[in-house]
Enzyme design. Structure first.
Site, short mmCIF file in Angstrom:
data_model
loop_
_atom_site.label_atom_id
_atom_site.label_comp_id
_atom_site.label_asym_id
_atom_site.label_seq_id
_atom_site.Cartn_x
_atom_site.Cartn_y
_atom_site.Cartn_z
N ASP A 81 0.85 -1.02 0.03
CA ASP A 81 0.03 -0.02 -0.02
C ASP A 81 0.87 1.26 -0.06
O ASP A 81 1.84 1.32 0.54
CB ASP A 81 -0.93 -0.06 1.41
CG ASP A 81 -2.06 0.81 1.31
OD1 ASP A 81 -2.27 1.55 0.06
OD2 ASP A 81 -2.36 1.36 2.39
N LYS A 181 -12.64 12.40 8.10
CA LYS A 181 -12.78 12.63 6.62
C LYS A 181 -13.53 13.87 5.91
O LYS A 181 -13.06 14.33 4.93
CB LYS A 181 -13.44 11.43 6.01
CG LYS A 181 -12.68 10.13 6.24
CD LYS A 181 -13.16 8.89 5.55
CE LYS A 181 -12.52 7.76 5.93
NZ LYS A 181 -10.95 7.89 5.50
N GLY A 208 -9.28 5.69 1.35
CA GLY A 208 -9.83 6.37 2.46
C GLY A 208 -11.20 6.15 2.56
O GLY A 208 -11.92 7.34 2.72
N ASN A 250 -10.25 0.38 0.04
CA ASN A 250 -9.21 0.44 0.96
C ASN A 250 -9.75 0.82 2.46
O ASN A 250 -10.24 1.58 2.49
CB ASN A 250 -8.09 1.23 0.61
CG ASN A 250 -7.20 0.89 -0.68
OD1 ASN A 250 -7.71 0.09 -1.38
ND2 ASN A 250 -6.20 1.55 -0.69
N ASP A 252 -8.66 0.76 6.39
CA ASP A 252 -7.68 0.62 7.65
C ASP A 252 -8.25 1.15 8.73
O ASP A 252 -8.24 0.52 9.86
CB ASP A 252 -6.44 1.45 7.25
CG ASP A 252 -5.23 1.10 8.46
OD1 ASP A 252 -5.52 0.32 9.14
OD2 ASP A 252 -3.99 1.52 8.06
N ARG A 277 -3.31 -13.19 25.17
CA ARG A 277 -4.10 -13.69 24.36
C ARG A 277 -5.83 -13.21 24.83
O ARG A 277 -6.67 -13.22 23.82
CB ARG A 277 -4.14 -15.18 24.46
CG ARG A 277 -2.84 -15.66 24.02
CD ARG A 277 -2.50 -17.20 24.56
NE ARG A 277 -2.42 -17.14 25.80
CZ ARG A 277 -1.99 -18.04 26.55
NH1 ARG A 277 -1.47 -19.23 26.03
NH2 ARG A 277 -1.71 -18.18 28.00
#
Ligand code: G3H
Ligand code: 13P
Ligand code: ZN
Length: 304
Positions: A81, A181, A208, A250, A252, A277
């Site tokens: 990326d 955004k 984005g 995409n 993330d 864990r």
């Protein structure tokens, strides 16, 4: 065996859906994403940024993805990326990544073409496909940042694709990276996307694109996250983008929020907990849930 990103996206292009690109930084994030793809019989693209490679090491991330693809029945591709460093790009190509992105979007048009062309030549020799970017996607993350947003110029998109021979094109139509955004209305330039689509014949990529889903944001906030003014791309806009030619999406930020919420919940509710864990397991489970929601939204269920 890692899957071929170009074939994966050609199928999505033909049948009008999008394949999810999900950023990975460690084993738990990757396992949550892969489990989601398996549950829904969907192809998936695992992506490592240069920041992820610097953090975890390229061999660890590469071998995690290869192991997942060997154990899984769904196609799993591995993608670089926002490649900006030629050394990292060459390393990914040599190692056998499915695809790499060359992000020379901050350069002038001619230089973006020259650098992209250079990567295409070296990647195609090894059967690795290439994503390039025209226009700039705003926002800031660790190593991926752009102070300004410049929309993709549709009149230049065809020339760019023809001259570079890139396989996929990332477009700037109003999205930006990270959790903040939009300050006003969350709306993409779908008209602009249509024009770009008309002029090009490669799968288009939306960066984005995280939705910043309120449920997961509220969970993170409930356990102490401070995220004022956080805003993502509404699902309705994602559907419109797919309808008008986006084939790779995409994500993330949504994974980051999910991971954060999961970790915060355990350590707040069980302050005596020391077992990694028990701390990371619920975060992995939330990643799976968020990835499943995204895959359903993208329309790639049962496309494996
Ligand atoms: O678009 C960028 C990705 O979200 C990765 O960002 O450089 O913080 O790993 P990063
Ligand atoms: P988000 O920050 O919206 O998740 O976008 C991620 C991205 O574009 C990775 O390349
Ligand atoms: Zn991006």
């Amino acid at each position: 065996m890692l899957a071929n990103t170009k074939q994966m996206l050609a199928k999505a292009h033909l049948h009008n859906y999008a394949v999810g690109h999900f950023n990975i930084n460690n084993m738990e994030i990757m396992q949550g994403i892969v489990q989601a793809a398996q549950n829904l019989k969907s192809p998936v693209i695992l992506a490592t940024s240069e920041g992820a490679i610097a953090y975890a090491g390229i061999n660890f991330l590469y071998n995690l993805a290869v192991t997942a693809s060997k154990l899984s029945k769904v196609p799993i591709a591995l993608h670089l990326d926002h490649g900006k460093d030629m050394k990292v790009i060459k390393r990914c190509v040599a190692l056998g990544y499915s695809s790499v992105m060359i992000d020379a979007s901050s350069e002038e048009f001619a230089k973006n073409i020259r650098l992209t062309r250079q990567v295409v030549q070296l990647a195609h020799r090894k059967g690795v496909s290439v994503e390039a970017e025209l226009g700039t996607i705003g926002g800031k993350e660790d190593l991926v940042r752009s102070e300004r947003m410049v929309y993709t110029d549709p009149s230049k998109a065809k020339e760019f694709v023809d001259r570079t021979d890139c396989d996929f094109l990332a477009v700037a139509i109003g999205t930006s990276h990270g959790a903040y955004k939009f300050s006003g209305r969350a709306q993409l330039k779908i008209g602009l996307l249509k024009q770009i689509k008309d002029k090009t014949n490669v799968p288009l990529v939306l960066h984005g694109a995280s939705g910043v889903p309120p449920k997961i944001v509220h969970l993170a906030q409930k356990y102490g996250a401070e995220l004022p003014g956080i805003k993502g791309v509404p699902d309705s806009q994602i559907r419109l983008a797919i309808k008008n030619g986006i084939n790779k999406i995409n994500t993330d930020t949504d994974l980051r929020i999910a991971f954060d919420a999961g970790v915060r919940k355990v350590i707040r509710e069980h302050p005596q907990e020391l077992d990694p864990r028990h701390i990371l397991g619920p975060a992995r489970e939330l990643i799976r849930k968020v990835a499943e929601q995204r895959i359903k939204l993208f329309g790639s269920v049962n496309k494996a």
